[in-house]
Design an enzyme around this catalytic site. Structure first.
Site, PDB file in Angstrom:
ATOM      1  N   HIS A  51       0.937  -1.171   0.205  1.00 12.49           N
ATOM      2  CA  HIS A  51      -0.061   0.010   0.236  1.00 12.49           C
ATOM      3  C   HIS A  51       0.888   1.145   0.093  1.00 12.49           C
ATOM      4  O   HIS A  51       1.961   1.115   0.625  1.00 12.49           O
ATOM      5  CB  HIS A  51      -0.769   0.118   1.284  1.00 12.49           C
ATOM      6  CG  HIS A  51      -1.838  -1.103   1.618  1.00 12.49           C
ATOM      7  ND1 HIS A  51      -1.360  -2.100   1.972  1.00 12.49           N
ATOM      8  CD2 HIS A  51      -3.295  -1.074   1.234  1.00 12.49           C
ATOM      9  CE1 HIS A  51      -2.473  -3.050   2.351  1.00 12.49           C
ATOM     10  NE2 HIS A  51      -3.547  -2.615   1.870  1.00 12.49           N
ATOM     11  N   ASP A  86       2.130   1.890   3.123  1.00 10.31           N
ATOM     12  CA  ASP A  86       3.423   0.933   4.096  1.00 10.31           C
ATOM     13  C   ASP A  86       4.643   1.322   3.626  1.00 10.31           C
ATOM     14  O   ASP A  86       5.666   1.139   4.443  1.00 10.31           O
ATOM     15  CB  ASP A  86       3.036  -0.519   3.150  1.00 10.31           C
ATOM     16  CG  ASP A  86       1.784  -0.962   3.452  1.00 10.31           C
ATOM     17  OD1 ASP A  86       0.940  -0.658   4.256  1.00 10.31           O
ATOM     18  OD2 ASP A  86       1.406  -1.871   2.481  1.00 10.31           O
TER      19      ASP A  86
HETATM   20  C1  XLS Z   1      -7.609  -6.832   4.471  1.00 11.79           C
HETATM   21  C2  XLS Z   1      -7.304  -6.918   2.847  1.00 11.79           C
HETATM   22  C3  XLS Z   1      -5.913  -6.109   2.568  1.00 11.79           C
HETATM   23  C4  XLS Z   1      -5.932  -6.047   1.031  1.00 11.79           C
HETATM   24  C5  XLS Z   1      -5.038  -4.767   0.512  1.00 11.79           C
HETATM   25  O1  XLS Z   1      -8.558  -7.467   4.929  1.00 11.79           O
HETATM   26  O2  XLS Z   1      -6.861  -8.260   2.661  1.00 11.79           O
HETATM   27  O3  XLS Z   1      -4.908  -6.367   3.144  1.00 11.79           O
HETATM   28  O4  XLS Z   1      -5.563  -6.959   0.529  1.00 11.79           O
HETATM   29  O5  XLS Z   1      -5.632  -3.699   1.064  1.00 11.79           O
END
Ligand code: XLS
Ligand code: NI
Ligand code: NI
Length: 444
Positions: free
Chosen positions: A106, A109
């Site tokens: 993200h 991140d």
């Molecule tokens: C949350 C999601 C998230 C997505 C990316 O439950 O799995 O991690 O994969 O935003």
């Protein structure tokens, strides 16, 4: 792939992980994942396309709603750009030591959000440069990135579906910057996970208007991405709930219907996550099958829920039977194309050692590798496919076939029923088929 050490080495005690085979007792070795091994004419590495998830492995501090963080990570320093560079070094060292060909992240991140749109944009541009250098040094590629439109308090009522246009536009600024970062990094996919796109009560929500905004937002993102040269696949990741009471992207069927309704199905596919499937009261294989049937299975977030807990526990995949069923779907559609297997999975908060990160991924990679071998054998043996084919044989010719081809009316069907009388009964043989798959999961 040689082992990459950046400015700083973070996992110095850990060697490159290699395949030692099923007889090895070394927890830091692969028992089944042998990247070069050919399965169905393709290397394991090319089938599985494993990916590290930045957020769980390099950002998570082990906190939960009841307790503070437990992990002390050596890459966490106060200066945001120094921390970003440390995390990039950690990610690429980790992925190269584990032989993970991909990573996902993200925007926030990779680097902490700035205090304005402009500052966030310039930070992301700077960190994109750092990531690009490391991609070039290692050959590790970007499976997908995404914009985090759920953590910041501004998104408490939603992002693309917020009732406040200033929030919708802020979300758009993040998606725009994340798309630019993707194109710079040659990303293969771009993900939307709508963590706040839903509602907590219908009483304050105009669901119709929010869904229209959601479609408009995805359309604008699609158009901008294509304009700046993004040629990969846009992915929507279904999840039924958590953090909101109801997510609009509830499950595969819901998302497929939404994308088709708004004419987005040519550019978008689905990113199916195992634990989201079970939260929606489906199996992992069910969600994969529904997406695959629609020609829209794009990628996978590999993890596992806890059968006793109702939430997204994001554990590493380890249950061979379930993963084999999943790989049956993937192999049957000829692979994931530009998608991959992203470990959207995290350590338990008491697993605080850096070594635990490696061990957890090794378990997940070995599970998928063995499931691949098992699913390939099942497909080659043809027991399931010939059983299914036979089960539908009444549609292969005669009136059944004419029904499928649209040549019969409801009256024709009624006349057939009169003529044919009470249908003969036959067994579905579920236990026999389950036993067969279970047996294949144990027999080598
Ligand atoms: C949350 C999601 C998230 C997505 C990316 O439950 O799995 O991690 O994969 O935003
Ligand atoms: Ni996910
Ligand atoms: Ni999830």
């Amino acid at each position: 792939m040689s082992t990459f050490i950046g400015r700083r080495e973070f996992f110095s005690g850990i060697p490159k992980i290699t395949y030692e085979g099923p007889e090895s007792d070394n927890p830091l070795s692969f028992k089944w994942y042998d990247p070069a091994r050919l399965v169905a004419g393709k290397s394991m590495e090319d089938h599985l396309r494993f990916s590290a998830a930045y957020w769980h492995s390099f950002c998570d501090d082990g906190s939960d709603p009841f307790g503070n963080g437990t992990f002390i990570r050596p890459w966490n320093v106060t200066d945001p750009m120094a921390k970003a560079e440390n995390k990039a070094d950690a990610c690429f060292e980790f992925a190269s030591k584990l032989n993970l060909p991909f990573y996902c992240f993200h925007d926030i991140d990779a680097v902490d959000e700035g205090s304005s749109v402009r500052e966030s944009e310039s930070r992301l541009r700077a960190v994109t440069g750092m990531l690009k250098e490391r991609q070039e040094a290692t050959g590790i590629r970007l499976l997908w990135n995404t914009a985090n439109l759920f953590s910041h308090p501004r998104y408490m009522h939603g992002a693309a579906t917020s009732p406040d246009f200033s929030v919708v536009s802020y979300a758009a600024s993040q998606v725009k910057a994340a798309l630019e970062s993707n194109v710079e990094l040659g990303g293969e996919n771009f993900v939307f996970w709508g963590g706040r796109e839903g509602y907590t009560t219908l009483l304050n929500t105009d669901t119709k208007r929010e869904l229209e905004h959601f479609a408009r937002f995805l359309t604008l993102a699609r158009d901008y991405g294509r304009n700046i040269g993004f040629t990969g696949t846009f992915l929507v990741e279904p999840k039924p709930m958590e953090p909101t009471k109801h997510h609009y992207d509830f499950d595969a069927s819901t998302v497929i219907g939404f994308l088709r309704h708004w004419g987005l199905d040519g550019d978008f596919k689905l990113n199916i996550e195992a634990n989201h499937a079970t939260l929606a009261s489906h199996s992992f294989a069910h969600e994969l099958r529904i997406a695959s049937d629609a020609g829209m299975l794009g990628s996978i977030d590999a993890n596992r829920g806890d059968p006793q807990n109702g939430w997204d526990t994001d554990q590493f995949p380890l249950v061979l039977y379930d993963v084999t069923e999943a790989m049956l779907v993937v192999l049957s559609q000829g692979g994931l194309g530009s998608g991959g297997l992203n470990f959207d999975a995290k350590l338990r908060r008491s697993s605080i050692d850096l070594e635990d990160l490696f061990i957890a991924h090794i378990g997940g990679m070995d599970c998928f590798a063995l499931a691949l071998i098992t699913a390939d054998r099942i497909i080659r043996e043809g027991v399931l496919s010939s059983f299914v084919k036979k089960r539908y044989r009444s549609f292969d010719d005669g009136p059944g076939r004419r029904f499928e081809e649209g040549e019969l009316t409801l009256e024709d069907l009624r006349d057939y029923a009169v003529e044919n009388g009470e249908p003969a009964r036959f067994s579905g043989r579920q236990e026999m088929l389950e036993n067969y798959v279970a047996h294949r999961c144990t027999a080598r």
